[in-house]
Scaffold this active site. Structure first.
Site, PDB file in Angstrom:
ATOM      1  CE  LYS A  44     -27.728 -17.008  53.401  1.00  0.00           C
ATOM      2  NZ  LYS A  44     -26.827 -17.629  52.432  1.00  0.00           N
ATOM      3  CB  SER A  83     -26.596 -13.672  50.742  1.00  0.00           C
ATOM      4  OG  SER A  83     -27.060 -14.971  50.527  1.00  0.00           O
ATOM      5  CB  SER A 100     -27.676 -17.635  49.056  1.00  0.00           C
ATOM      6  OG  SER A 100     -26.438 -17.765  49.727  1.00  0.00           O
TER       7      SER A 100
END
Length: 414
Positions: free
Chosen positions: A104, A160, A101
């Protein structure tokens, strides 16, 4: 003593002395431990400097410099000055690994400027929540419910939430369009180790990034006020399920970045201001953090520590930050965080080493291919007396006094 026996003992003693000279006490065990650690199997990029393409730890300690933290188990890590871009130390900085993640950060840096205003609302459909990877982290977005862009970004940064990422991707033009835009933006930032397959960082074949690239994403993102606010937020209220005939309630979400919120065995880090953590089966734990102390701002990225202890990724990141703050001015940089291609081109300079033909192509097309709203002024990280960093004008400066958004961390965002 018989002559033959004396000769044998002499030969054996000499052999043992030779082994001791080659392998001092404890070295054999250390080598066995290091041999267990995976290592890059091919050449790495040299973007940012030749040293950053070398395998292993890169650091040049000067007089009075502290030694690097012991027991670092991460496959890859980097410590850099967020303002001047100097890389203070690194370990396999360009090793292409699954990012989880932390990818991101690139998603937000690409998409966030285009989805304005934050008060814009969106009604989620069933299709927008389809194709989310099994076992994904979720914030709790529900179909047939409306959310503001602000709500969804809180879900991305704090929890997340892959569900929030997919909805925002659809608002941006669809997942394929978002992935393509992320890839273009990565190349514009000279993050050439990165291949984007999914916008949320979920494990996918051939999806990779590196500690170096993740640090570039964080550095770019933190120059945007909205990005800084979300990255530093500790807790927030997120809209819950709308039940017929009743007022819609909300529930509290907490940032999963444990250097902000703390947890058992890990304390909030003094001066922390973001950025993003991640975990998947293939990536292990990944983390990029930014912190400020005594007017100095550092970025650190840690990828896939092998230590069995709880929260090892945060502990190793904290140790590296501590080292970086102590080592300031006492080490010779081993590389640099490069500027975006459009900034380099505007100054009439050649792209960084290892940039390649693809980067030159995207440098020329950067303005045309950037999503709406992403090519304007970057806000330098300064609460008071800030200076605008205008990428379109070719000026790439990261000014002194990055902010510590303590207020953003203390107050819940609604």
């Amino acid at each position: 003593m018989p002559a033959l026996k004396k000769t044998v003992l002499t030969v054996l003693s000499a052999a043992l002395l030779s082994v001791s000279a080659v392998c001092p006490a404890g070295a054999a065990d250390k080598d066995k431990t290091e041999d267990k650690q995976p290592k890059p199997t091919g050449p790495m990029s040299t973007v940012g400097g030749e040293r950053l393409g070398e395998i292993g730890t890169q650091v040049d300690l000067g007089p009075g410099a502290p030694v690097l933290p012991k027991d670092l188990s991460a496959r890859s890590w980097i410590v850099a000055d967020a303002e001047n871009g100097e890389v203070l130390a690194s370990h396999n900085a360009h090793w292409r690994l699954p990012p989880a993640s932390t990818l991101k950060m690139l998603f937000a840096d690409t998409v966030l400027p285009a989805l304005q205003p934050k008060s814009m609302t969106h009604l989620v459909t069933e299709d927008e929540l389809a194709d989310i990877g099994e076992g994904s982290s979720l914030v709790g977005v529900k179909e047939d419910h409306s959310y503001t862009v602000h709500d969804l970004w809180l879900g991305v940064f704090l929890r997340s939430g892959n569900d929030a990422v997919h909805v925002l991707s659809e608002m941006y033009g669809g997942v394929p369009a978002t992935v393509a835009a992320m890839q273009r933006h990565a190349e514009e930032l000279q993050a050439l180790d990165t291949t984007v397959i999914s916008p949320d960082g979920y494990d996918a074949p051939h999806q990779v990034s590196s500690a170096y690239d993740l640090t570039l994403f964080a550095r770019s993102g933190m120059q945007k006020a909205d990005f800084r606010e979300y990255a530093a937020t500790a807790t927030a209220e997120f809209p819950g399920e709308q039940k017929k005939g009743k007022k819609r309630k909300s529930f509290e979400i907490q940032n999963t970045n444990r250097l902000i919120t703390g947890d058992i065995g890990v304390d909030p880090y003094k001066g922390i201001a973001g950025v993003k953590n991640g975990y998947t089966t293939q990536a292990g734990n990944t983390f990029t953090g930014i912190a400020e102390r005594d007017g100095k701002v550092l970025l650190v990225t840690v990828m896939h520590p092998s230590a069995d202890e709880s929260h090892a990724v945060y502990k190793e990141a904290a140790h590296l930050l501590d080292w970086g703050f102590s080592a300031g001015g006492k080490v010779t940089p081993v590389g640099e965080l490069v500027a975006p291609r459009s900034a380099v081109a505007a100054k009439g300079s050649e792209p960084a080493a290892g940039a390649g033909k693809a980067g030159k192509k995207h440098a020329a097309a950067a303005t045309a291919t950037s999503p709406a709203g992403s090519g304007g002024a970057w806000t330098a990280l300064s609460v008071v007396g800030g200076v605008l960093v205008v990428l379109a004008a070719g000026v790439f400066l990261v000014n002194r006094r990055w902010p510590l958004p303590a207020l953003a961390r203390r107050l819940p965002r609604r």
